[in-house]
Motif scaffolding. Structure first.
Motif, mmCIF file in Angstrom:
data_model
loop_
_atom_site.group_PDB
_atom_site.id
_atom_site.type_symbol
_atom_site.label_atom_id
_atom_site.label_comp_id
_atom_site.label_asym_id
_atom_site.label_seq_id
_atom_site.Cartn_x
_atom_site.Cartn_y
_atom_site.Cartn_z
ATOM 1 N N SER A 112 11.476 -7.797 -24.709
ATOM 2 C CA SER A 112 11.530 -6.827 -26.320
ATOM 3 C C SER A 112 11.012 -5.749 -25.748
ATOM 4 C CB SER A 112 10.686 -7.680 -27.150
ATOM 5 O OG SER A 112 10.495 -6.578 -28.240
ATOM 6 N N GLY A 113 11.738 -4.613 -26.267
ATOM 7 C CA GLY A 113 11.190 -3.059 -26.107
ATOM 8 C C GLY A 113 10.447 -2.610 -27.331
ATOM 9 N N ASP A 114 10.411 -3.411 -28.306
ATOM 10 C CA ASP A 114 9.752 -3.033 -29.670
ATOM 11 C C ASP A 114 8.378 -2.389 -29.203
ATOM 12 O OD1 ASP A 114 8.298 -2.958 -31.950
ATOM 13 O OD2 ASP A 114 9.347 -4.700 -32.877
ATOM 14 N N THR A 118 5.867 -5.273 -27.238
ATOM 15 C CA THR A 118 6.720 -4.983 -26.140
ATOM 16 C C THR A 118 6.496 -6.224 -24.963
ATOM 17 O OG1 THR A 118 6.410 -2.652 -26.093
ATOM 18 C CG2 THR A 118 6.975 -3.725 -23.881
ATOM 19 N N PRO A 122 3.840 -4.570 -20.616
ATOM 20 C CA PRO A 122 4.401 -3.495 -19.807
ATOM 21 C C PRO A 122 3.392 -3.206 -18.711
ATOM 22 C CG PRO A 122 3.458 -2.681 -21.805
ATOM 23 C CD PRO A 122 3.523 -3.737 -22.207
#
Length: 167
Positions: A112-114, A118, A122
């Motif tokens: 997920s890049g929310d 994330t 990250p």
């Protein structure tokens, strides 16, 4: 244990708060996670590392737990924030000393890049104080994006390279 379906949570802190030591606080945090109905499948030992960016601050203690996913990632993140608050976590700024930091490292194979959530975390793959404890309990865990195992990532970590198990 199906490592592709497991939730990885990192615990850390360098202020003992009301506890006799950071290790005692982290032990209480693990118990609080269980109380919050997060069944722990495995847990690492505690690791130590110098504070950064100010090495004169108290050393950090870190560890990792693997839990079963009994709720969605957003609800799980909210639970982690509630547990942090129960230990009087105050967010004074990036890399500031703290009683408890709980990071959702991975939620199964979910990507997920929310910005609020994330996944996978990250920067966890760069941190020996996360990958070392994870490799201790699940060396074959694979990063959902990079494909490397926890053991491989621990061997190539570039942040917190002084991290070692507490003896």
């Amino acid at each position: 244990m199906d490592l592709d379906a497991i939730v990885v949570i990192a615990l850390g802190g360098n202020l003992a708060g009301d506890f006799v030591s950071s290790e005692a606080l982290l032990e209480a945090a693990v118990a609080k996670l269980v109380e919050a109905e997060l069944p722990i499948v495995a847990r690492s030992g505690w690791w130590r590392s110098a504070a950064w960016p100010d090495p004169s601050a108290p050393e950090y203690r870190n560890g990792v737990v693997l839990v079963e996913a009994k709720r969605g990632p957003e609800a799980l993140l909210n639970t982690l924030f509630q547990v942090e608050a129960a230990f009087r976590r105050v967010r004074l700024g990036k890399n500031a000393p703290r009683t408890l930091d709980l990071d959702l490292i991975a939620y199964g194979r979910l990507v997920s890049g929310d910005p609020r959530l994330t996944l996978p975390h990250p920067r966890a793959h760069e941190r020996l104080f996360v990958m070392g404890p994870l490799a201790e309990i699940a060396p074959g865990w694979r990063h959902p994006v990079l494909g490397a195992t926890a053991a491989e990532l621990a061997a190539t970590a570039t942040v917190g390279t002084d991290a070692r198990p507490v003896t």
